[in-house]
Scaffold this active site. Structure first.
Site, PDB file in Angstrom:
ATOM      1  CE  LYS A  13      -1.284  -4.202  -2.935  1.00  0.00           C
ATOM      2  NZ  LYS A  13      -1.097  -3.621  -4.282  1.00  0.00           N
ATOM      3  NE  ARG A  88       5.047  -3.340  -2.153  1.00  0.00           N
ATOM      4  CZ  ARG A  88       3.909  -2.697  -1.992  1.00  0.00           C
ATOM      5  NH1 ARG A  88       3.224  -2.815  -0.885  1.00  0.00           N
ATOM      6  NH2 ARG A  88       3.476  -1.929  -2.946  1.00  0.00           N
ATOM      7  NE  ARG A 122      -3.902   5.085  -6.303  1.00  0.00           N
ATOM      8  CZ  ARG A 122      -3.146   4.088  -5.828  1.00  0.00           C
ATOM      9  NH1 ARG A 122      -3.713   3.074  -5.212  1.00  0.00           N
ATOM     10  NH2 ARG A 122      -1.844   4.114  -5.966  1.00  0.00           N
ATOM     11  NE  ARG A 153      -0.231   5.999  -3.423  1.00  0.00           N
ATOM     12  CZ  ARG A 153      -0.311   4.681  -3.229  1.00  0.00           C
ATOM     13  NH1 ARG A 153      -1.391   4.174  -2.660  1.00  0.00           N
ATOM     14  NH2 ARG A 153       0.665   3.884  -3.593  1.00  0.00           N
ATOM     15  NE  ARG A 164       3.478   2.437  -7.014  1.00  0.00           N
ATOM     16  CZ  ARG A 164       2.244   2.959  -7.081  1.00  0.00           C
ATOM     17  NH1 ARG A 164       2.039   4.081  -7.754  1.00  0.00           N
ATOM     18  NH2 ARG A 164       1.249   2.363  -6.479  1.00  0.00           N
TER      19      ARG A 164
HETATM   20  P1  AP5 Z   1      -6.376   0.521  -5.105  1.00  0.00           P
HETATM   21  O1  AP5 Z   1      -7.385  -0.224  -4.312  1.00  0.00           O
HETATM   22  O2  AP5 Z   1      -5.888   1.815  -4.575  1.00  0.00           O
HETATM   23  O3  AP5 Z   1      -5.144  -0.459  -5.488  1.00  0.00           O
HETATM   24  P2  AP5 Z   1      -3.945  -1.031  -4.588  1.00  0.00           P
HETATM   25  O4  AP5 Z   1      -3.742  -2.446  -5.010  1.00  0.00           O
HETATM   26  O5  AP5 Z   1      -4.180  -0.753  -3.147  1.00  0.00           O
HETATM   27  O6  AP5 Z   1      -2.761  -0.171  -5.203  1.00  0.00           O
HETATM   28  P3  AP5 Z   1      -1.569   0.621  -4.448  1.00  0.00           P
HETATM   29  O7  AP5 Z   1      -1.026   1.593  -5.480  1.00  0.00           O
HETATM   30  O8  AP5 Z   1      -2.011   1.174  -3.151  1.00  0.00           O
HETATM   31  O9  AP5 Z   1      -0.571  -0.534  -4.269  1.00  0.00           O
HETATM   32  P4  AP5 Z   1       0.916  -0.405  -4.027  1.00  0.00           P
HETATM   33  O10 AP5 Z   1       1.176  -1.782  -3.631  1.00  0.00           O
HETATM   34  O11 AP5 Z   1       1.740   0.110  -5.148  1.00  0.00           O
HETATM   35  O12 AP5 Z   1       1.033   0.796  -2.976  1.00  0.00           O
HETATM   36  P5  AP5 Z   1       1.247   0.799  -1.415  1.00  0.00           P
HETATM   37  O13 AP5 Z   1       0.527   1.952  -0.865  1.00  0.00           O
HETATM   38  O14 AP5 Z   1       0.995  -0.538  -0.847  1.00  0.00           O
HETATM   39  O15 AP5 Z   1      -6.998   0.733  -6.583  1.00  0.00           O
HETATM   40  C1  AP5 Z   1      -6.279   1.431  -7.600  1.00  0.00           C
HETATM   41  C2  AP5 Z   1      -7.246   2.224  -8.507  1.00  0.00           C
HETATM   42  O16 AP5 Z   1      -8.041   1.317  -9.238  1.00  0.00           O
HETATM   43  C3  AP5 Z   1      -8.223   3.147  -7.759  1.00  0.00           C
HETATM   44  O17 AP5 Z   1      -8.441   4.315  -8.530  1.00  0.00           O
HETATM   45  C4  AP5 Z   1      -9.501   2.303  -7.660  1.00  0.00           C
HETATM   46  O18 AP5 Z   1     -10.653   3.115  -7.569  1.00  0.00           O
HETATM   47  C5  AP5 Z   1      -9.436   1.501  -8.953  1.00  0.00           C
HETATM   48  N1  AP5 Z   1     -10.018   0.163  -8.870  1.00  0.00           N
HETATM   49  C6  AP5 Z   1      -9.846  -0.732  -7.844  1.00  0.00           C
HETATM   50  N2  AP5 Z   1     -10.504  -1.879  -8.116  1.00  0.00           N
HETATM   51  C7  AP5 Z   1     -11.107  -1.709  -9.339  1.00  0.00           C
HETATM   52  C8  AP5 Z   1     -11.932  -2.542 -10.162  1.00  0.00           C
HETATM   53  N3  AP5 Z   1     -12.283  -3.809  -9.790  1.00  0.00           N
HETATM   54  N4  AP5 Z   1     -12.364  -2.037 -11.343  1.00  0.00           N
HETATM   55  C9  AP5 Z   1     -12.020  -0.778 -11.727  1.00  0.00           C
HETATM   56  N5  AP5 Z   1     -11.255   0.061 -10.988  1.00  0.00           N
HETATM   57  C10 AP5 Z   1     -10.790  -0.405  -9.809  1.00  0.00           C
HETATM   58  O19 AP5 Z   1       2.834   1.077  -1.335  1.00  0.00           O
HETATM   59  C11 AP5 Z   1       3.372   2.328  -1.751  1.00  0.00           C
HETATM   60  C12 AP5 Z   1       4.873   2.313  -1.584  1.00  0.00           C
HETATM   61  O20 AP5 Z   1       5.208   2.111  -0.183  1.00  0.00           O
HETATM   62  C13 AP5 Z   1       5.621   1.198  -2.313  1.00  0.00           C
HETATM   63  O21 AP5 Z   1       5.917   1.539  -3.656  1.00  0.00           O
HETATM   64  C14 AP5 Z   1       6.896   1.064  -1.443  1.00  0.00           C
HETATM   65  O22 AP5 Z   1       7.808   2.087  -1.736  1.00  0.00           O
HETATM   66  C15 AP5 Z   1       6.356   1.285  -0.033  1.00  0.00           C
HETATM   67  N6  AP5 Z   1       5.971   0.012   0.611  1.00  0.00           N
HETATM   68  C16 AP5 Z   1       4.714  -0.363   1.001  1.00  0.00           C
HETATM   69  N7  AP5 Z   1       4.725  -1.608   1.522  1.00  0.00           N
HETATM   70  C17 AP5 Z   1       6.022  -2.036   1.468  1.00  0.00           C
HETATM   71  C18 AP5 Z   1       6.662  -3.255   1.806  1.00  0.00           C
HETATM   72  N8  AP5 Z   1       5.983  -4.284   2.339  1.00  0.00           N
HETATM   73  N9  AP5 Z   1       7.998  -3.332   1.591  1.00  0.00           N
HETATM   74  C19 AP5 Z   1       8.719  -2.313   1.074  1.00  0.00           C
HETATM   75  N10 AP5 Z   1       8.145  -1.134   0.705  1.00  0.00           N
HETATM   76  C20 AP5 Z   1       6.818  -0.994   0.891  1.00  0.00           C
HETATM   77 MG    MG Z   2      -3.201   0.447  -1.694  1.00  0.00          MG
END
Ligand code: AP5
Ligand code: MG
Length: 209
Positions: A13, A88, A122, A153, A164
């Site tokens: 994402k 979410r 990552r 992270r 997660r």
């Molecule tokens: P990356 O692009 O970083 O993936 P992502 O989908 O952004 O993953 P996140 O871990 O950031 O998602 P998340 O939803 O768990 O975390 P968030 O920060 O939102 O890619 C991942 C890896 O894959 C990288 O190494 C990249 O290089 C690689 N990659 C990407 N595309 C690829 C491809 N096509 N091929 C190969 N490799 C690839 O949330 C964190 C925490 O915050 C949550 O757990 C929660 O506690 C809190 N939080 C955030 N939003 C909310 C909400 N709305 N409600 C409640 N709590 C929330």
């Molecule tokens: Mg992300």
């Protein structure tokens, strides 16, 4: 265009939102990034959110809904935005509908097995937020874009990743049906190479590459 990027942790994402936002000239709004910044700055929101994030649980709906409501009122959102990681839960989606009109929801699909591998490898830039995977770093520990140090992270530890993924399936996956019923859902295969995924998202959004 007001767009939601839906998808499990590690689906890409953030990686894709940065590129699509640059192409469309609209801001990326990542609730995860906003919360991590609040933790770094030790704001009351950050201090409250840290315990949830460290355990791989969701931060309470009321906290993130207020953050997003306030952020969407900013001037730079007038011509559209990408919501990365929000909503979410169904209550978050219901709240969003009261203050925003969403045009499309992109669901980036990847298998749990692949997600675990992506998240455990990552590395993120401390300074500009650039995202990498160790397999493509050739041993480098610095950011290609700005030269700052790369870190893992805290919530990318194996046991936190498992929780997660569980939270995603229980609380976030129901949004797939929620948005499909509204005719807004467009599914993209997130396991394909990054450039192909980018093209698939642009065509799903009706923007020729
Ligand atoms: P990356 O692009 O970083 O993936 P992502 O989908 O952004 O993953 P996140 O871990 O950031 O998602 P998340 O939803 O768990 O975390 P968030 O920060 O939102 O890619 C991942 C890896 O894959 C990288 O190494 C990249 O290089 C690689 N990659 C990407 N595309 C690829 C491809 N096509 N091929 C190969 N490799 C690839 O949330 C964190 C925490 O915050 C949550 O757990 C929660 O506690 C809190 N939080 C955030 N939003 C909310 C909400 N709305 N409600 C409640 N709590 C929330
Ligand atoms: Mg992300």
């Amino acid at each position: 265009m007001n767009v939601i990027f839906l998808g499990p942790p590690g689906a890409g994402k953030g990686t894709q939102a940065v590129r699509v936002c640059e192409r469309l000239g609209i801001p990326q709004i990542s609730t995860g990034d906003i919360l991590r910044r609040a933790i770094k700055e030790q704001t009351p929101t950050g201090l409250a959110a840290k315990a949830y994030i460290d355990k791989g649980e969701l931060v309470p709906d009321s906290v993130v809904i207020d953050i997003v409501r306030e952020r969407l009122a900013a001037k730079d959102c007038e011509n559209g935005y990408i919501l990365d990681g929000f909503p979410r839960t169904v209550p978050q989606a219901q709240a969003l509908a009261t203050f925003a009109k969403i045009d499309a929801v992109i669901d980036i699909e990847v298998s749990d097995e692949k997600l675990t591998e992506r998240l455990s490898g990552r590395r993120v830039c401390l300074s500009c937020g650039g995202t990498y995977h160790v397999s493509r770093l050739n041993g480098s520990t610095t950011c290609e874009k700005c030269g700052a140090g790369l870190i893992q992270r805290y919530d990318d530890k194996a046991e936190t990743v498992l929780s997660r993924l569980k939270v995603y399936h229980a609380q976030t996956a129901p949004l797939i049906d929620f948005y499909a019923e509204q005719g807004l859902l467009r599914t993209v295969d997130g396991s394909q190479p990054m450039d192909d995924c980018f093209s698939a998202i642009l065509s799903a959004l009706g923007e020729a590459k």
